[in-house]
Design a protein around this motif. Structure first.
Motif, PDB file in Angstrom:
ATOM      1  N   ARG A 230       0.834  -1.207   0.000  1.00 20.84           N
ATOM      2  CA  ARG A 230       0.000   0.000   0.000  1.00 20.84           C
ATOM      3  C   ARG A 230       0.866   1.253   0.000  1.00 20.84           C
ATOM      4  O   ARG A 230       0.579   2.229  -0.710  1.00 20.84           O
ATOM      5  N   GLU A 231       1.939   1.228   0.783  1.00 19.69           N
ATOM      6  CA  GLU A 231       2.830   2.386   0.848  1.00 19.69           C
ATOM      7  C   GLU A 231       3.576   2.591  -0.468  1.00 19.69           C
ATOM      8  O   GLU A 231       3.744   3.726  -0.934  1.00 19.69           O
ATOM      9  N   ALA A 232       4.011   1.487  -1.080  1.00 24.39           N
ATOM     10  CA  ALA A 232       4.762   1.584  -2.334  1.00 24.39           C
ATOM     11  C   ALA A 232       3.918   2.183  -3.456  1.00 24.39           C
ATOM     12  O   ALA A 232       4.434   2.896  -4.329  1.00 24.39           O
ATOM     13  N   PHE A 233       2.618   1.923  -3.428  1.00 25.51           N
ATOM     14  CA  PHE A 233       1.722   2.398  -4.485  1.00 25.51           C
ATOM     15  C   PHE A 233       1.122   3.768  -4.186  1.00 25.51           C
ATOM     16  O   PHE A 233       0.355   4.292  -5.001  1.00 25.51           O
TER      17      PHE A 233
ATOM     18  N   PHE B 211       5.754   2.053 -11.370  1.00 30.47           N
ATOM     19  CA  PHE B 211       5.373   3.100 -10.432  1.00 30.47           C
ATOM     20  C   PHE B 211       5.382   4.440 -11.167  1.00 30.47           C
ATOM     21  O   PHE B 211       5.924   4.552 -12.279  1.00 30.47           O
ATOM     22  N   ALA B 212       4.778   5.447 -10.570  1.00 24.67           N
ATOM     23  CA  ALA B 212       4.608   6.734 -11.245  1.00 24.67           C
ATOM     24  C   ALA B 212       5.925   7.343 -11.703  1.00 24.67           C
ATOM     25  O   ALA B 212       5.987   8.012 -12.743  1.00 24.67           O
ATOM     26  N   ASP B 213       7.002   7.093 -10.949  1.00 22.55           N
ATOM     27  CA  ASP B 213       8.304   7.669 -11.309  1.00 22.55           C
ATOM     28  C   ASP B 213       9.048   6.854 -12.350  1.00 22.55           C
ATOM     29  O   ASP B 213      10.179   7.177 -12.706  1.00 22.55           O
ATOM     30  N   GLY B 214       8.425   5.803 -12.848  1.00 20.87           N
ATOM     31  CA  GLY B 214       9.055   4.954 -13.855  1.00 20.87           C
ATOM     32  C   GLY B 214       9.820   3.777 -13.307  1.00 20.87           C
ATOM     33  O   GLY B 214      10.308   2.945 -14.079  1.00 20.87           O
ATOM     34  N   SER B 215       9.955   3.672 -11.994  1.00 23.40           N
ATOM     35  CA  SER B 215      10.673   2.544 -11.399  1.00 23.40           C
ATOM     36  C   SER B 215       9.821   1.279 -11.480  1.00 23.40           C
ATOM     37  O   SER B 215       8.586   1.342 -11.457  1.00 23.40           O
ATOM     38  N   PRO B 216      10.459   0.107 -11.581  1.00 20.72           N
ATOM     39  CA  PRO B 216       9.708  -1.136 -11.784  1.00 20.72           C
ATOM     40  C   PRO B 216       8.913  -1.561 -10.548  1.00 20.72           C
ATOM     41  O   PRO B 216       9.314  -1.307  -9.413  1.00 20.72           O
ATOM     42  N   ILE B 217       7.792  -2.198 -10.799  1.00 23.36           N
ATOM     43  CA  ILE B 217       6.971  -2.781  -9.740  1.00 23.36           C
ATOM     44  C   ILE B 217       7.422  -4.228  -9.542  1.00 23.36           C
ATOM     45  O   ILE B 217       7.429  -5.003 -10.492  1.00 23.36           O
ATOM     46  N   PRO B 218       7.823  -4.612  -8.333  1.00 18.55           N
ATOM     47  CA  PRO B 218       8.279  -5.991  -8.113  1.00 18.55           C
ATOM     48  C   PRO B 218       7.193  -7.017  -8.458  1.00 18.55           C
ATOM     49  O   PRO B 218       6.012  -6.809  -8.174  1.00 18.55           O
ATOM     50  N   ALA B 219       7.621  -8.113  -9.051  1.00 20.18           N
ATOM     51  CA  ALA B 219       6.682  -9.155  -9.460  1.00 20.18           C
ATOM     52  C   ALA B 219       5.919  -9.717  -8.269  1.00 20.18           C
ATOM     53  O   ALA B 219       4.729 -10.040  -8.384  1.00 20.18           O
ATOM     54  N   GLU B 220       6.569  -9.810  -7.100  1.00 17.32           N
ATOM     55  CA  GLU B 220       5.884 -10.384  -5.941  1.00 17.32           C
ATOM     56  C   GLU B 220       4.752  -9.481  -5.459  1.00 17.32           C
ATOM     57  O   GLU B 220       3.755  -9.965  -4.913  1.00 17.32           O
TER      58      GLU B 220
END
Length: 311
Positions: free
Chosen positions: A143-146, A252-261
């Motif tokens: 939740r925090e990451a998103f 993610f909004a900044d272009g960084s990858p979202i972890p598969a897990e």
């Protein structure tokens, strides 16, 4: 479904032999109260009214005051009537994970109505999940990451290639119509030399319901991310195209990858907390598209479920 999950859609069954006329009379009696009833119940299932394709428009006119076209939709569908579409053409042996319709877009439908023209031979339920429950079921870390939102990327071909073409996506063959539509969405886009278009949009990961104020999970990161497709499909796609050229992708909004897990947990907890709505020919399901996400279970035999939407 967890032990705490006790919610189910409100079922409204026919009481008389009037069929569709009984249903339209009851909907007319509800009038503007239909909106508040839907916000309270989240979903309504209408059973036993014998709605036929020929009478469907009369019912949809009452359920969906302003039917919308499926412009900028990413799922394969066929238009079969006045802003009425097949609900999906995804292969029947696969599960469609939970999602709020067009949560990746700048604007989304407030209501969805599903109509069962042909009931499945087996399986084929439409699972629905409370968006607030889905949000709260996720680990705090996710939740925090998103919290900063997500970036959706579409690579829409010019008629030949993987995924949907830009002509099918925007229901036009004119580039200026596409640009006029995208101008008001906050998206950025670029036409490519091969006639394709790349569209990027940053959207929030949650939203609040305009009437109830409840906050729910409201994005399609797990459906747009390669990890949401399963290992075999993701591996096959990676052999064909680099990740940046996939028909659709998300970061993610900044272009960084979202972890598969993260993606796997989001997908699985949505499905685990869902309530299945089974189908019989002539049934209708009306859902609040912010309060509930929906999907599809695998099925055997024939199944034809149509969908329409409104603001």
């Amino acid at each position: 479904m967890t032990e705490e999950q006790i919610w189910t859609p409100l079922e409204i069954e026919a009481e008389l032999a009037g069929g569709t006329e009984e249903l339209t009379d009851r909907l007319k009696d509800l009038g503007d109260e239909l909106g508040s009833l839907l916000a309270q119940e989240k979903a309504l299932v209408f059973r036993g009214f014998g709605v036929t394709p020929g009478r469907l428009d009369a019912v949809l006119d009452l359920l969906l005051p302003n039917r919308l076209a499926y412009v900028h939709g990413n799922s394969p569908r066929t238009k079969v009537g006045s802003n009425v579409y097949t609900s999906t053409e995804y292969p029947q042996e696969f599960t469609i994970s939970m999602h709020n319709e067009m949560s990746y877009a700048h604007a989304w439908p407030a209501r969805l109505a599903f109509y069962c023209q042909i009931q499945p031979g087996g399986g084929g339920a439409t699972p629905v999940v409370d968006s607030e429950l889905w949000l709260n079921s996720l680990d705090a870390e996710i939740r925090e990451a998103f919290a900063g939102g997500v970036r959706y990327v579409q690579n829409l071909h010019d008629g030949y290639g993987l995924g949907k073409s830009w002509q099918d996506t925007f229901e036009t063959d004119k580039r200026h119509d596409v640009e006029s539509f995208l101008d008001g969405t906050g998206a950025t886009w670029e036409w490519k030399a091969d006639g394709s278009i790349r569209v990027e949009s940053v959207r929030p990961s949650t939203t609040k319901h305009p009437l109830t104020g409840t906050e729910g999970w409201f994005n399609q990161a797990d459906q747009w991310h390669p990890a949401g497709l399963g290992d075999d499909t993701a591996a096959a796609l990676s052999q064909i195209l680099p990740e940046d050229e996939l028909p659709q992708n998300v970061t993610f909004a900044d272009g960084s990858p979202i972890p598969a897990e993260y993606v796997v947990q989001i997908r699985d907890r949505g499905l685990d907390n869902a309530v299945d709505v089974d189908w019989r020919t002539g049934d209708l399901l009306l859902i609040d598209n912010v309060l509930l996400a929906h999907g599809r279970r695998p099925f055997t035999g024939d199944r034809r479920v149509l969908v329409a939407m409104s603001d």
